[in-house]
Structure formats: C-alpha cells, structure tokens
Design a protein around this motif. Structure first.
Motif, PDB file in Angstrom:
ATOM      1  N   GLU A 245       4.328   1.576 -51.387  1.00 13.78           N
ATOM      2  CA  GLU A 245       2.972   1.206 -50.989  1.00 13.78           C
ATOM      3  C   GLU A 245       1.970   1.543 -52.092  1.00 13.78           C
ATOM      4  O   GLU A 245       1.062   0.757 -52.388  1.00 13.78           O
ATOM      5  CB  GLU A 245       2.583   1.928 -49.696  1.00 13.78           C
ATOM      6  N   ALA A 246       2.157   2.710 -52.707  1.00 16.85           N
ATOM      7  CA  ALA A 246       1.234   3.113 -53.774  1.00 16.85           C
ATOM      8  C   ALA A 246       1.367   2.206 -54.991  1.00 16.85           C
ATOM      9  O   ALA A 246       0.366   1.845 -55.630  1.00 16.85           O
ATOM     10  CB  ALA A 246       1.519   4.570 -54.168  1.00 16.85           C
ATOM     11  N   VAL A 247       2.596   1.817 -55.317  1.00 19.53           N
ATOM     12  CA  VAL A 247       2.816   0.932 -56.463  1.00 19.53           C
ATOM     13  C   VAL A 247       2.159  -0.417 -56.230  1.00 19.53           C
ATOM     14  O   VAL A 247       1.491  -0.976 -57.109  1.00 19.53           O
ATOM     15  CB  VAL A 247       4.331   0.751 -56.713  1.00 19.53           C
ATOM     16  N   ILE A 248       2.308  -0.937 -55.028  1.00 15.06           N
ATOM     17  CA  ILE A 248       1.737  -2.249 -54.715  1.00 15.06           C
ATOM     18  C   ILE A 248       0.214  -2.189 -54.623  1.00 15.06           C
ATOM     19  O   ILE A 248      -0.473  -3.166 -54.915  1.00 15.06           O
ATOM     20  CB  ILE A 248       2.356  -2.778 -53.404  1.00 15.06           C
ATOM     21  N   ALA A 249      -0.296  -1.026 -54.256  1.00 14.30           N
ATOM     22  CA  ALA A 249      -1.755  -0.896 -54.111  1.00 14.30           C
ATOM     23  C   ALA A 249      -2.471  -0.815 -55.460  1.00 14.30           C
ATOM     24  O   ALA A 249      -3.683  -1.020 -55.527  1.00 14.30           O
ATOM     25  CB  ALA A 249      -2.083   0.352 -53.281  1.00 14.30           C
ATOM     26  N   THR A 250      -1.751  -0.537 -56.538  1.00 16.29           N
ATOM     27  CA  THR A 250      -2.399  -0.446 -57.845  1.00 16.29           C
ATOM     28  C   THR A 250      -2.803  -1.837 -58.326  1.00 16.29           C
ATOM     29  O   THR A 250      -2.222  -2.844 -57.910  1.00 16.29           O
ATOM     30  CB  THR A 250      -1.446   0.182 -58.883  1.00 16.29           C
ATOM     31  N   PRO A 251      -3.796  -1.916 -59.235  1.00 10.66           N
ATOM     32  CA  PRO A 251      -4.214  -3.234 -59.739  1.00 10.66           C
ATOM     33  C   PRO A 251      -3.214  -3.865 -60.703  1.00 10.66           C
ATOM     34  O   PRO A 251      -3.373  -5.022 -61.072  1.00 10.66           O
ATOM     35  CB  PRO A 251      -5.548  -2.924 -60.442  1.00 10.66           C
ATOM     36  N   CYS A 252      -2.184  -3.123 -61.119  1.00 11.84           N
ATOM     37  CA  CYS A 252      -1.203  -3.671 -62.061  1.00 11.84           C
ATOM     38  C   CYS A 252      -0.333  -4.715 -61.359  1.00 11.84           C
ATOM     39  O   CYS A 252      -0.016  -4.581 -60.182  1.00 11.84           O
ATOM     40  CB  CYS A 252      -0.306  -2.557 -62.602  1.00 11.84           C
ATOM     41  N   ARG A 253       0.037  -5.750 -62.107  1.00 11.30           N
ATOM     42  CA  ARG A 253       0.897  -6.796 -61.540  1.00 11.30           C
ATOM     43  C   ARG A 253       2.326  -6.280 -61.456  1.00 11.30           C
ATOM     44  O   ARG A 253       2.937  -5.921 -62.459  1.00 11.30           O
ATOM     45  CB  ARG A 253       0.843  -8.056 -62.393  1.00 11.30           C
ATOM     46  N   LEU A 254       2.874  -6.265 -60.250  1.00 11.16           N
ATOM     47  CA  LEU A 254       4.233  -5.766 -60.040  1.00 11.16           C
ATOM     48  C   LEU A 254       5.254  -6.639 -60.774  1.00 11.16           C
ATOM     49  O   LEU A 254       6.272  -6.142 -61.266  1.00 11.16           O
ATOM     50  CB  LEU A 254       4.553  -5.731 -58.543  1.00 11.16           C
ATOM     51  N   SER A 255       4.974  -7.945 -60.868  1.00  8.74           N
ATOM     52  CA  SER A 255       5.929  -8.840 -61.536  1.00  8.74           C
ATOM     53  C   SER A 255       6.091  -8.475 -63.012  1.00  8.74           C
ATOM     54  O   SER A 255       7.187  -8.594 -63.568  1.00  8.74           O
ATOM     55  CB  SER A 255       5.465 -10.292 -61.404  1.00  8.74           C
TER      56      SER A 255
ATOM     57  N   ARG B 134      10.889   2.230 -52.332  1.00 10.05           N
ATOM     58  CA  ARG B 134      10.781   2.276 -50.870  1.00 10.05           C
ATOM     59  C   ARG B 134      11.369   3.571 -50.323  1.00 10.05           C
ATOM     60  O   ARG B 134      10.781   4.221 -49.450  1.00 10.05           O
ATOM     61  CB  ARG B 134      11.479   1.082 -50.258  1.00 10.05           C
ATOM     62  N   SER B 135      12.542   3.978 -50.833  1.00 12.32           N
ATOM     63  CA  SER B 135      13.197   5.186 -50.318  1.00 12.32           C
ATOM     64  C   SER B 135      12.399   6.439 -50.651  1.00 12.32           C
ATOM     65  O   SER B 135      12.448   7.435 -49.908  1.00 12.32           O
ATOM     66  CB  SER B 135      14.611   5.290 -50.888  1.00 12.32           C
ATOM     67  N   GLN B 136      11.660   6.406 -51.765  1.00 11.12           N
ATOM     68  CA  GLN B 136      10.845   7.562 -52.145  1.00 11.12           C
ATOM     69  C   GLN B 136       9.465   7.544 -51.499  1.00 11.12           C
ATOM     70  O   GLN B 136       8.671   8.472 -51.690  1.00 11.12           O
ATOM     71  CB  GLN B 136      10.695   7.606 -53.670  1.00 11.12           C
TER      72      GLN B 136
END
Length: 255
Positions: free
Chosen positions: A82-92, A76-78
């Motif tokens: 948003e870009a990480v969440i927008a990728t198709p990879c599962r964040l979990s 978030r600070s960097q």
C-alpha cells in the motif's frame, strides 16, 4: 530515468543472493548438458548452438517472470504494498528497472552453457560476431523486462503469482522456438511464435554464433526492441488500470 536506475541498482545488490538467481545459475549447466546429450545422441551436432542459447533465454525469462511476481508478493507479505503504491513514483518503472537487473544477470547463463559445451563435450563454440551478440543480449534483456511487466498487473490482482509463473514458462519456450526450431512446429503455429520477442532473440543469438554473415542484424535487433517496448507500454497501461480499480474499490489488501 533516476527512478529506473535506482531500481536497477537496488535489484543488482539483492539478486546475487536471491534463491531465484542461484537456481538459474545451478540449473543452466544441467539444462545445457541435457540438451547437448540429446543432440549428440541424435547425431545433430548442428543443434549445438541451440543447447547454448536455450538455457540462456530460459534462465533470463525465469528470472524476469520471477521478479515480476515476487516483487508484488513480497511487498504484499511485508505489508508495504500500500505504501509503495501510494508514492508518486510510477510502479511500472520500478518493476521494469528491477526486471532489467535480473535479465542482465541472466546473461551469465550463456557463459555457463558455453563452458559446459566446451569442458564437458569438447565443443568449444566460437563467437564470430561478438558485437552482434553483445547488442542482441542487451536488447533481449530490455525486451524481457518490458514483456514481463505485462504480468505485474495480474500479480496485483492475484493472491499468488506461482500458478502463472509455473504455467507460462515452457509453453512459451516451445512456441518461440527456444527449445526446438520453429520449423519443427505445426505450420499454423509458426506465425504466433514470430510475435514473441524470444523467437527473434534466439535467432539472433544463434546467428551470432554461426560462422556465416548475420543478415539484417540492425533490423532484427530493432524488432526485438519494438516488441519489448510494446510489452512495456501494455504493461504500464494495464498496471495503471488495475491500480485505479483496487484504489476505487479498496480491495488491494483483499486480492
């Protein structure tokens, strides 16, 4: 699996130089010295294994909880969350892979504690059941990653994870019998400790350091893994719900 392994390798490269890891490596010997001093002063040499196990689990949990929060906070600070969440990879999966890495590194706290007990207090603890201890350490690292991932969803919603991190640690240590035996807690409180995987891990570690035969090791390790898997399932579900909510409301950058 490839995403999990990539996340694990990435965090393993970062962790040795991160402040959180260095802090655990620095504080584990100090905690061991404090716990051993108390046990020696009270004449409770039977609690020596507690002084070895407690800093190990405390260090691993602190690292797991730290990375669960810092991962979201740093992205978030960097401005890259948003870009990480927008990728198709599962964040979990990314979260669990990175927490697994620091949990595995946290095992080194047990080596430090063992050396402090031997060099500082002359109490060299034998390891009569190395196989049980090794498998239990790996199972505990996996359970720790799964359980800590539950908090990732909360960290997405909160502007700062520090309050949660600082609040949860020591109550959990007491409730799970990491610091003191569960038998010393009020009777009504003990069942709550048994639903925390740390209580099973602590018992297994201490049993592996005891000379007596370890009773039902496979069953107890399975309980640790089931509790950790349950934690991961809950964490993945909550994180998915939270991400859907912030996407729908467009509030990710405002949390």
């Amino acid at each position: 699996m490839s995403l999990f392994l990539a996340s694990l390798r990435f965090q393993l490269r970062l962790a040795p130089s991160s402040p959180g890891t260095l802090q655990v490596w620095a504080t584990a010997p100090l905690f061991t010295a404090v716990f051993l001093s108390i046990a020696e002063h009270a004449g409770r040499t039977d609690l020596t294994s507690y002084a070895i196990v407690a800093p190990t689990l405390m260090g691993q949990w602190a690292l797991a909880l730290g990375i669960a929060g810092e991962l979201i906070t740093e992205e978030r600070s960097q401005g890259t969350l948003e870009a990480v969440i927008a990728t198709p990879c599962r964040l979990s999966v990314v979260v669990v892979g990175r927490i697994c890495a620091v949990s595995l590194l946290g095992i080194s706290a047990m080596v430090e504690a063992w050396l402090v007990a031997g060099l500082g207090f002359g109490r060299w603890i034998a390891v009569p059941h190395p196989l049980v201890l090794g498998v239990a350490l790996l199972a505990n690292a996996a359970a720790m990653a799964g359980t800590a991932s539950i908090l990732s969803s909360l960290f997405v919603l909160m502007p700062s994870a520090r309050i949660v991190q600082n609040t949860l640690n020591y109550p959990l240590y007491l409730l799970s019998g990491v610091l003191v035996p569960l038998s010393t807690l009020p009777e009504w409180l003990r069942p709550f400790g048994r639903v925390v995987f740390l209580s099973w891990s602590a018992d297994l570690f201490r049993s592996a350091l005891d000379g007596a035969a370890v009773s039902r090791p496979a069953e107890r390790i399975a309980v640790v893994l089931v509790l950790g898997l349950s934690g991961y399932a809950i964490g993945a579900f909550l994180l998915d719900r939270v991400l859907r909510r912030v996407r729908r409301l467009g509030t990710l950058t405002h949390t």
